[in-house]
Scaffold this motif. Structure first.
Motif, mmCIF file in Angstrom:
data_model
loop_
_atom_site.group_PDB
_atom_site.id
_atom_site.type_symbol
_atom_site.label_atom_id
_atom_site.label_comp_id
_atom_site.label_asym_id
_atom_site.label_seq_id
_atom_site.Cartn_x
_atom_site.Cartn_y
_atom_site.Cartn_z
ATOM 1 N N MET A 161 -24.322 25.762 -1.120
ATOM 2 C CA MET A 161 -23.619 24.717 -1.849
ATOM 3 C C MET A 161 -22.123 25.021 -1.911
ATOM 4 O O MET A 161 -21.288 24.126 -1.728
ATOM 5 N N ASP A 162 -21.768 26.273 -2.153
ATOM 6 C CA ASP A 162 -20.360 26.644 -2.209
ATOM 7 C C ASP A 162 -19.676 26.458 -0.858
ATOM 8 O O ASP A 162 -18.506 26.068 -0.789
ATOM 9 N N CYS A 163 -20.393 26.744 0.237
ATOM 10 C CA CYS A 163 -19.827 26.510 1.578
ATOM 11 C C CYS A 163 -19.517 25.034 1.775
ATOM 12 O O CYS A 163 -18.474 24.674 2.341
ATOM 13 N N MET A 164 -20.407 24.176 1.331
ATOM 14 C CA MET A 164 -20.180 22.739 1.464
ATOM 15 C C MET A 164 -19.005 22.292 0.595
ATOM 16 O O MET A 164 -18.181 21.470 1.014
ATOM 17 N N ASP A 165 -18.920 22.836 -0.612
ATOM 18 C CA ASP A 165 -17.833 22.495 -1.528
ATOM 19 C C ASP A 165 -16.495 22.907 -0.928
ATOM 20 O O ASP A 165 -15.561 22.104 -0.817
ATOM 21 N N ALA A 166 -16.389 24.166 -0.512
ATOM 22 C CA ALA A 166 -15.137 24.661 0.064
ATOM 23 C C ALA A 166 -14.804 23.945 1.368
ATOM 24 O O ALA A 166 -13.631 23.812 1.728
ATOM 25 N N GLY A 167 -15.832 23.477 2.077
ATOM 26 C CA GLY A 167 -15.630 22.767 3.340
ATOM 27 C C GLY A 167 -15.281 21.305 3.169
ATOM 28 O O GLY A 167 -15.240 20.564 4.165
ATOM 29 N N GLY A 168 -15.057 20.866 1.924
ATOM 30 C CA GLY A 168 -14.518 19.540 1.702
ATOM 31 C C GLY A 168 -15.507 18.421 1.451
ATOM 32 O O GLY A 168 -15.111 17.251 1.389
ATOM 33 N N ARG A 169 -16.802 18.732 1.286
ATOM 34 C CA ARG A 169 -17.758 17.666 0.983
ATOM 35 C C ARG A 169 -17.493 17.142 -0.430
ATOM 36 O O ARG A 169 -17.285 17.913 -1.364
ATOM 37 N N ASP A 170 -17.509 15.821 -0.582
ATOM 38 C CA ASP A 170 -17.215 15.210 -1.879
ATOM 39 C C ASP A 170 -18.399 15.275 -2.835
ATOM 40 O O ASP A 170 -18.228 15.440 -4.039
ATOM 41 N N VAL A 171 -19.589 15.103 -2.286
ATOM 42 C CA VAL A 171 -20.814 15.103 -3.090
ATOM 43 C C VAL A 171 -21.816 16.031 -2.417
ATOM 44 O O VAL A 171 -21.991 15.990 -1.197
ATOM 45 N N ILE A 172 -22.461 16.878 -3.225
ATOM 46 C CA ILE A 172 -23.498 17.775 -2.705
ATOM 47 C C ILE A 172 -24.802 17.440 -3.413
ATOM 48 O O ILE A 172 -24.873 17.429 -4.645
ATOM 49 N N VAL A 173 -25.816 17.145 -2.622
ATOM 50 C CA VAL A 173 -27.123 16.770 -3.149
ATOM 51 C C VAL A 173 -28.095 17.913 -2.890
ATOM 52 O O VAL A 173 -28.174 18.425 -1.772
ATOM 53 N N ILE A 174 -28.819 18.319 -3.928
ATOM 54 C CA ILE A 174 -29.860 19.339 -3.784
ATOM 55 C C ILE A 174 -31.191 18.688 -4.109
ATOM 56 O O ILE A 174 -31.381 18.173 -5.218
ATOM 57 N N GLU A 175 -32.088 18.662 -3.139
ATOM 58 C CA GLU A 175 -33.435 18.140 -3.389
ATOM 59 C C GLU A 175 -34.421 19.291 -3.350
ATOM 60 O O GLU A 175 -34.501 20.021 -2.364
ATOM 61 N N THR A 176 -35.171 19.467 -4.435
ATOM 62 C CA THR A 176 -36.101 20.592 -4.500
ATOM 63 C C THR A 176 -37.512 20.148 -4.153
ATOM 64 O O THR A 176 -37.802 18.959 -4.013
ATOM 65 N N VAL A 177 -38.404 21.141 -4.056
ATOM 66 C CA VAL A 177 -39.749 20.878 -3.557
ATOM 67 C C VAL A 177 -40.609 20.125 -4.553
ATOM 68 O O VAL A 177 -41.643 19.583 -4.192
ATOM 69 N N GLY A 178 -40.243 20.087 -5.822
ATOM 70 C CA GLY A 178 -41.004 19.329 -6.795
ATOM 71 C C GLY A 178 -42.307 19.973 -7.167
ATOM 72 O O GLY A 178 -43.372 19.367 -7.060
ATOM 73 N N ALA A 179 -42.231 21.228 -7.612
ATOM 74 C CA ALA A 179 -43.450 21.974 -7.913
ATOM 75 C C ALA A 179 -43.793 21.976 -9.390
ATOM 76 O O ALA A 179 -44.575 22.783 -9.849
ATOM 77 N N GLY A 180 -43.201 21.072 -10.185
ATOM 78 C CA GLY A 180 -43.558 20.996 -11.597
ATOM 79 C C GLY A 180 -42.557 21.691 -12.485
ATOM 80 O O GLY A 180 -41.353 21.632 -12.264
ATOM 81 N N GLN A 181 -43.050 22.379 -13.520
ATOM 82 C CA GLN A 181 -42.176 22.934 -14.538
ATOM 83 C C GLN A 181 -41.198 23.957 -13.981
ATOM 84 O O GLN A 181 -40.093 24.127 -14.497
ATOM 85 N N SER A 182 -41.560 24.646 -12.901
ATOM 86 C CA SER A 182 -40.663 25.651 -12.334
ATOM 87 C C SER A 182 -39.367 25.046 -11.824
ATOM 88 O O SER A 182 -38.387 25.755 -11.590
ATOM 89 N N GLU A 183 -39.318 23.711 -11.650
ATOM 90 C CA GLU A 183 -38.128 23.070 -11.120
ATOM 91 C C GLU A 183 -36.939 23.111 -12.071
ATOM 92 O O GLU A 183 -35.845 22.688 -11.719
ATOM 93 N N VAL A 184 -37.137 23.597 -13.283
ATOM 94 C CA VAL A 184 -36.025 23.681 -14.225
ATOM 95 C C VAL A 184 -34.908 24.573 -13.688
ATOM 96 O O VAL A 184 -33.780 24.519 -14.179
ATOM 97 N N GLU A 185 -35.167 25.369 -12.661
ATOM 98 C CA GLU A 185 -34.115 26.218 -12.113
ATOM 99 C C GLU A 185 -32.961 25.407 -11.526
ATOM 100 O O GLU A 185 -31.850 25.913 -11.390
ATOM 101 N N ILE A 186 -33.217 24.150 -11.205
ATOM 102 C CA ILE A 186 -32.138 23.322 -10.662
ATOM 103 C C ILE A 186 -31.001 23.188 -11.664
ATOM 104 O O ILE A 186 -29.856 22.930 -11.312
#
Length: 320
Positions: free
Chosen positions: A142-167
């Motif tokens: 994500m930091d590489c994308m930020d420093a490389g000039g991307r305006d918006v960074i989207v993170i899509e996780t696997v959707g495994a339930g309660q453990s997704e709170v790490e996002i």
């Protein structure tokens, strides 16, 4: 594994593509990401170059139970961002293959509509068994994308339930996606994901039960303290209904939070890196030393705290 900064050659001349990456060139961005993922010699130059260039992008995480249509909604969200003239980086965190360790869903396949668009860069990452669904390299990517000039960074996780709170640790704005029909989806949200949501989305809004689910989620959101209640929206990703409203809600929250995000993310990354380092060092301690400390514990010659401190001293006494 040692930090790349500790390796011989860390002070070598920076790679020739470094300036291209910082100028937003996608092939150079790919090389920068590969360097930090593999922690090779070039990673040191990448990590140094990104300092002072972070915090410009809005990062938004999409999570929620499987089957809610996250990937389709992310695809529509990216299209909306491009129509607004913004460049986008997508980090698609997939389950890991038990054989190769690689990503097995392949979100790049699901986003072929953006394949010819230089303004969209998609990177699939394997979760590698990490409980929260985010691989340990996701923050640096994500930091590489930020420093490389991307305006918006989207993170899509696997959707495994309660453990997704790490996002919540890595995204400025957290979007939790649910499908109509309540049942297990909302039960999973009740179990923990709701607490991290900035925006709750009922996707597949053309479904007969979508309005009912929307009302239910609004009631649940109202249980949170004043000032922390998420927006509750309805979308139909297949035809784009509601996606512009979702993008506007993300923008409003992102502008408010992104300037404070780099330091908060750095603190969390530092803590995780320290824990990872300690774990690796502990696993390398001579088993005879572990047995000696365990014996002292069972005979009463040492307390648990003293034995643990002695074990940590053994683990950290030299560079491995």
């Amino acid at each position: 594994m040692k930090n790349p900064a500790d390796r011989p050659g860390a002070d070598d001349a920076p790679p020739e593509w470094l300036d291209d990456w910082l100028a937003g060139e996608r092939r150079a961005l790919s090389r920068a990401i590969t360097a930090v993922e593999n922690e090779n010699r070039e990673a040191t130059a990448v990590l140094r170059a990104m300092q002072g260039r972070l915090g410009r992008a809005i990062s938004v995480g999409f999570t929620g139970p499987p089957g809610a249509g996250k990937s389709t909604l992310v695809n529509a969200f990216v299209r909306e961002q491009r129509e607004r003239g913004r460049t986008v980086g997508v980090i698609a965190v997939d389950p890991s293959s038990p054989i190769s360790g690689g990503a097995i869903l392949g979100d790049r396949i699901r986003m072929t509509g953006h394949a010819g668009d230089d303004g969209v860069f998609v990177r699939s990452l394997a979760s590698r068994g990490h409980l929260g669904g985010l691989s340990r390299s996701a923050v640096r990517v994500m930091d590489c994308m930020d420093a490389g000039g991307r305006d918006v960074i989207v993170i899509e996780t696997v959707g495994a339930g309660q453990s997704e709170v790490e996002i919540a640790d890595v995204a400025d704005v957290k979007v939790v996606v649910a499908a109509p029909g309540l049942g297990d989806d909302v039960q999973a949200i009740k179990a923990g994901i709701l607490e991290i949501a900035d925006i709750l989305v009922v996707n597949k809004g053309d479904h007969p039960l979508a309005v009912q689910t929307l009302r239910h989620l609004k009631t649940m959101a109202g249980m949170r303290p004043e000032g922390t209640r998420p927006a509750v929206l309805k979308t139909t990703a297949l035809n784009g209904e509601g996606v512009a409203e979702l993008a506007a809600a993300v923008d409003a929250l992102g502008r408010e939070r992104r300037h404070a995000a780099p330091m908060a993310r750095a603190r969390r990354l530092l803590r995780r890196a320290a824990l990872d380092l300690a774990s690796r060092r502990l696993s390398a301690v001579d088993s005879a030393e572990v047995e000696r400390l365990a014996r002292a514990l069972t005979t009463g010659d040492a307390t648990v705290e003293k034995a643990a401190l002695d074990l940590l001293r053994l683990a950290m006494k030299d560079d491995r």
